[in-house]
Design an enzyme around this catalytic site. Structure first.
Site, PDB file in Angstrom:
ATOM      1  N   ASP A   1      52.423  60.649  10.267  1.00 36.83           N
ATOM      2  CA  ASP A   1      51.389  60.022   9.070  1.00 36.83           C
ATOM      3  C   ASP A   1      49.946  59.223   9.913  1.00 36.83           C
ATOM      4  OD1 ASP A   1      54.197  58.703   8.485  1.00 36.83           O
ATOM      5  OD2 ASP A   1      52.550  57.128   8.070  1.00 36.83           O
TER       6      ASP A   1
ATOM      7  N   ASN B   1      49.308  56.588   4.524  1.00 35.54           N
ATOM      8  CA  ASN B   1      50.051  57.674   3.310  1.00 35.54           C
ATOM      9  C   ASN B   1      50.633  57.326   2.103  1.00 35.54           C
ATOM     10  OD1 ASN B   1      52.052  59.807   3.741  1.00 35.54           O
ATOM     11  ND2 ASN B   1      53.255  59.551   4.888  1.00 35.54           N
TER      12      ASN B   1
ATOM     13  N   GLU C   1      55.629  54.518  19.658  1.00 36.61           N
ATOM     14  CA  GLU C   1      56.732  55.603  19.230  1.00 36.61           C
ATOM     15  C   GLU C   1      55.309  57.253  18.666  1.00 36.61           C
ATOM     16  OE1 GLU C   1      56.625  55.329  15.127  1.00 36.61           O
ATOM     17  OE2 GLU C   1      58.084  56.967  14.230  1.00 36.61           O
TER      18      GLU C   1
ATOM     19  N   HIS D   1      64.836  51.952   8.102  1.00 32.59           N
ATOM     20  CA  HIS D   1      63.949  52.002   7.527  1.00 32.59           C
ATOM     21  C   HIS D   1      64.121  50.979   6.039  1.00 32.59           C
ATOM     22  CE1 HIS D   1      61.022  54.376   5.796  1.00 32.59           C
ATOM     23  NE2 HIS D   1      60.994  54.424   6.823  1.00 32.59           N
TER      24      HIS D   1
ATOM     25  N   TYR E   1      66.779  59.234   5.163  1.00 34.53           N
ATOM     26  CA  TYR E   1      65.976  59.124   6.024  1.00 34.53           C
ATOM     27  C   TYR E   1      65.662  60.053   7.293  1.00 34.53           C
ATOM     28  CZ  TYR E   1      62.394  57.582   8.714  1.00 34.53           C
ATOM     29  OH  TYR E   1      61.497  56.963   9.686  1.00 34.53           O
TER      30      TYR E   1
ATOM     31  N   HIS F   1      61.303  61.489  18.227  1.00 35.88           N
ATOM     32  CA  HIS F   1      61.899  61.569  17.383  1.00 35.88           C
ATOM     33  C   HIS F   1      62.871  62.936  17.200  1.00 35.88           C
ATOM     34  CE1 HIS F   1      59.991  59.324  13.837  1.00 35.88           C
ATOM     35  NE2 HIS F   1      59.495  58.809  15.345  1.00 35.88           N
TER      36      HIS F   1
ATOM     37  N   ARG G   1      64.836  58.207  19.424  1.00 33.48           N
ATOM     38  CA  ARG G   1      65.252  57.774  18.386  1.00 33.48           C
ATOM     39  C   ARG G   1      66.009  58.763  17.545  1.00 33.48           C
ATOM     40  NH1 ARG G   1      61.362  56.454  12.453  1.00 33.48           N
ATOM     41  NH2 ARG G   1      62.354  58.928  12.160  1.00 33.48           N
TER      42      ARG G   1
ATOM     43  N   HIS H   1      53.779  51.265  15.699  1.00 29.83           N
ATOM     44  CA  HIS H   1      54.777  53.281  14.561  1.00 29.83           C
ATOM     45  C   HIS H   1      53.911  53.580  15.308  1.00 29.83           C
ATOM     46  CE1 HIS H   1      53.326  53.818  10.236  1.00 29.83           C
ATOM     47  NE2 HIS H   1      55.489  54.573  11.069  1.00 29.83           N
TER      48      HIS H   1
ATOM     49  N   ARG I   1      55.662  45.960  15.796  1.00 29.00           N
ATOM     50  CA  ARG I   1      55.929  47.490  15.603  1.00 29.00           C
ATOM     51  C   ARG I   1      53.907  47.808  14.491  1.00 29.00           C
ATOM     52  NH1 ARG I   1      57.863  51.392  15.565  1.00 29.00           N
ATOM     53  NH2 ARG I   1      57.708  52.138  14.201  1.00 29.00           N
TER      54      ARG I   1
ATOM     55  N   TRP J   1      63.101  52.718   0.554  1.00 27.76           N
ATOM     56  CA  TRP J   1      63.264  53.943   0.816  1.00 27.76           C
ATOM     57  C   TRP J   1      62.864  53.697   2.256  1.00 27.76           C
ATOM     58  CZ3 TRP J   1      59.641  56.756   3.446  1.00 27.76           C
ATOM     59  CH2 TRP J   1      60.053  57.774   4.029  1.00 27.76           C
TER      60      TRP J   1
ATOM     61  N   GLU K   1      65.003  49.281  14.144  1.00 28.90           N
ATOM     62  CA  GLU K   1      63.730  49.447  13.168  1.00 28.90           C
ATOM     63  C   GLU K   1      64.079  48.702  12.113  1.00 28.90           C
ATOM     64  OE1 GLU K   1      61.650  52.096  14.163  1.00 28.90           O
ATOM     65  OE2 GLU K   1      60.732  51.833  12.867  1.00 28.90           O
TER      66      GLU K   1
ATOM     67  N   ASP L   1      66.082  53.555  13.290  1.00 32.62           N
ATOM     68  CA  ASP L   1      65.021  52.981  12.095  1.00 32.62           C
ATOM     69  C   ASP L   1      66.256  52.733  11.138  1.00 32.62           C
ATOM     70  OD1 ASP L   1      63.265  52.600  10.265  1.00 32.62           O
ATOM     71  OD2 ASP L   1      61.807  53.736  11.239  1.00 32.62           O
TER      72      ASP L   1
ATOM     73  N   GLU M   1      56.344  47.938  10.772  1.00 27.60           N
ATOM     74  CA  GLU M   1      55.000  49.271  10.525  1.00 27.60           C
ATOM     75  C   GLU M   1      54.475  49.064   9.882  1.00 27.60           C
ATOM     76  OE1 GLU M   1      58.165  52.322  10.849  1.00 27.60           O
ATOM     77  OE2 GLU M   1      58.274  52.311   8.628  1.00 27.60           O
TER      78      GLU M   1
END
Ligand code: KDG
Ligand code: MG
Length: 404
Positions: free
Chosen positions: A318, A37, A341, A214, A159, A122, A147, A314, A285, A404, A238, A212, A264
Site C-alpha cells: 500500500d 491506506n 521490506e 501487528h 492478519y 512475505h 517474513r 515499512h 520501521r 488490528w 515487529e 509481524d 510503521e
C-alpha cells in the site's frame, strides 16, 4: 527553478495510490507518493486545498525551507495526513533536483554505502504446510530474509495472509466497508512458536526469519512471545504492542533477547525519539512516505545510528512504487541500514509506474537513473479509477474492539 504546477493523481491499479507530481517552469517533473491506506482522499484534499497553492512560485531547490514552511507553517503539526502530504512534496522535490543535476538521488545524498539492500518478502499460509511451501518459493527465488505469517488455528481470520486461491499478494485493504476479524491472544501465543519451529526444522537457520505481531499484545504477552521465539533466532518481531505506548517496550526488553522492530505508524522523529534514545528497539520501521519524506527520514535514521538502532523501513504494497524507489535511494546511503521490506505490487501497477530498481540474490538495487528512478504514466493511471477500500478491524471473541 520555480514551481509552476502541482497535480495530484489518484489511481487504483490493484489498489489505491495517490501521487503528487510537481512541475517546474522549465518543464522538469518530480513525483512523490501520498498514499495513506484507507484514508487516501484525506491526503488528496490536504494537498489540493492546503499545500498546492503554497508551492506555486517557490524555488524547487529550496527543499529544506519548503519542508519547514509546510511543517511549521501549518501550526497543526505531525499526524499521518500532514506528514504524508509533506513527504510527497519532499520526495517530488528530491526527484526534480536529481533530474536537473542528472544524478540519482542517492548520489545527491552523498553516495552509496552499499550497492544493493537486503530485502524481506512475505510468506504466508492458511496452515503451516501452506506456509512452508510459500517460504520455499521465496528461498528458491533467492530471498535471504522472509517474513512468515500463518492462520492461527481456531480463528476464522488472521492478519497477513495471502487471499486463498487468488495467488495475489496479501492485500490488507480488502472491502468497501471494514471486514471484522476476530482475535484470541492465548491461541496465538500457543501457535506462534510452533509455526517458527516448523519453519526452522524444515529450512534451517541460514536465512533471516521475521514476523509481524501487528500491535496485538500487552507488554507482558509480548515478553512471553519474545522468549518463546528465542530458540528460532528471529531477525525481529515487529510491532509486538501498540506502538504509541513507548514505555511498554521497556517491559519487553527486560524479558527477552528477541530483537524488536517498530515504527510503521510513526510520522515524525518525535514519535521515535524515546524508543531510540533509550535503546528500547533494534530496528526503526518508519517509511519515506509516512514520515515526512527523504529529508525527515534521514534525520530519524541518523538519530538511530547514534544509538545502534538499525533501519527496517515499512514497504507494504500500500506504499506505491514511488515510495519504494525513494526508500531504496535512502537505504543505500545510510551507515546503519538493516533491512527493507518488499511486499511487491499487484500486476497492473507496473503499467502505471515505470521503475528502475532490480532484484538480485535477495537484494534490491535502485539503479542509476536521475532522480528517484520512477515515472508515472498518467494515461495508464486514468484506466484505474479510485475504489474506496478499508483495512479490516479486529474484535476479541466477546466482541470487544481490539487493535488490528
Ligand atoms: O496499510 C497497513 C499495512 O501497510 C500494514 O498492515 C502492513 O504491517 C504491515 C507490514 O508490516 O507490511
Ligand atoms: Mg507491519
Amino acid at each position: 527553478m520555480e514551481i509552476a504546477a502541482a497535480d495530484v493523481i489518484v489511481t487504483c491499479p490493484g489498489r489505491n495510490y495517490v501521487t503528487l507530481r510537481i512541475t517546474t517552469s522549465d518543464g522538469t517533473t518530480g513525483i512523490g507518493d501520498a498514499t495513506l491506506n484507507g484514508r487516501e482522499l484525506a491526503v488528496v484534499a490536504y494537498l489540493r486545498e492546503h499545500v498546492v497553492p503554497l508551492l506555486i512560485g517557490r524555488d524547487s531547490g529550496q527543499i529544506n525551507d519548503i519542508w519547514q514552511y509546510l511543517y511549521r507553517g501549518a501550526y497543526w503539526r505531525r499526524g499521518p495526513v500532514t506528514m504524508t502530504a509533506i513527504a510527497a512534496v519532499d520526495c517530488a522535490l528530491w526527484d526534480i533536483l536529481g533530474k536537473r543535476a542528472g544524478m540519482p538521488v542517492h548520489q545527491l545524498l552523498g553516495g552509496k554505502a552499499r550497492d544493493g539492500v537486503l530485502i524481506y518478502g512475505h510468506a504466508s499460509g492458511q496452515d503451516v504446510d501452506e506456509l512452508l511451501e510459500d517460504v520455499a518459493s521465496y528461498l528458491d527465488k533467492g530471498y535471504q530474509a522472509v517474513r512468515v505469517q500463518a492462520a492461527v488455528p481456531g480463528l476464522d481470520s488472521t492478519y497477513g495472509l495471502h487471499h486463498p486461491g487468488t495467488g495475489a499478494t496479501y492485500e490488507p485493504a480488502d472491502a468497501r466497508l471494514p471486514t471484522e476479524n476476530r482475535w484470541h491472544t492465548p491461541a496465538y501465543l500457543d501457535f506462534a512458536p510452533e509455526m517458527m519451529r516448523a519453519v526452522r526444522e524444515r529450512f534451517g537457520y541460514d536465512f533471516h526469519l521475521l514476523h509481524d505481531v501487528h500491535h496485538r499484545l500487552s507488554p507482558l504477552e509480548a515478553a512471553q512471545l519474545g522468549r518463546s521465539l528465542e530458540p528460532y533466532r528471529m531477525f525481529w518481531i515487529e510491532d509486538p504492542t501498540p506502538a504509541e505506548d513507548q514505555e511498554a517496550f521497556r517491559t519487553i526488553r527486560q524479558h527477552t533477547t528477541t530483537p524488536i522492530a517498530v515504527g510503521e505508524v510513526f510520522n515524525t522523529i518525535w514519535d521515535c525519539q524515546q524508543l531510540i534514545t533509550n535503546r528500547l528497539i533494534d530496528y526503526i520501521r518508519t517509511s519515506v512516505s509516512h514520515t515526512g519524506g527523504i529529508s525527515h527520514l534521514r534525520k530519524v535514521f541518523d538519530l538511530a545510528a547514534l544509538y545502534g538502532v538499525r533501519t527496517g523501513s515499512h514497504g507494504a504494497g500500500d506504499l506505491s512504487p514511488v515510495s519504494f524507489a525513494a526508500a531504496l535511494q535512502l537505504d543505500v546511503t545510510v551507515p546503519n541500514f538493516g533491512i527493507q521490506e518488499y511486499m511487491g505490487h499487484l500486476e497492473p501497477a507496473s503499467e502505471v509506474f515505470r521503475t528502475n530498481y532490480e532484484f538480485r540474490d535477495g537484494r534490491m538495487y535502485p539503479g542509476d537513473a536521475p532522480g528517484l528512478g520512477v515515472e508515472i504514466d498518467e494515461e495508464a493511471a486514468a484506466k484505474y479509477p479510485y475504489q474506496p477500500k478499508y483495512l479490516p478491524v479486529n474484535r476479541l471473541l466477546d466482541g470487544t474492539m481490539h487493535d488490528w
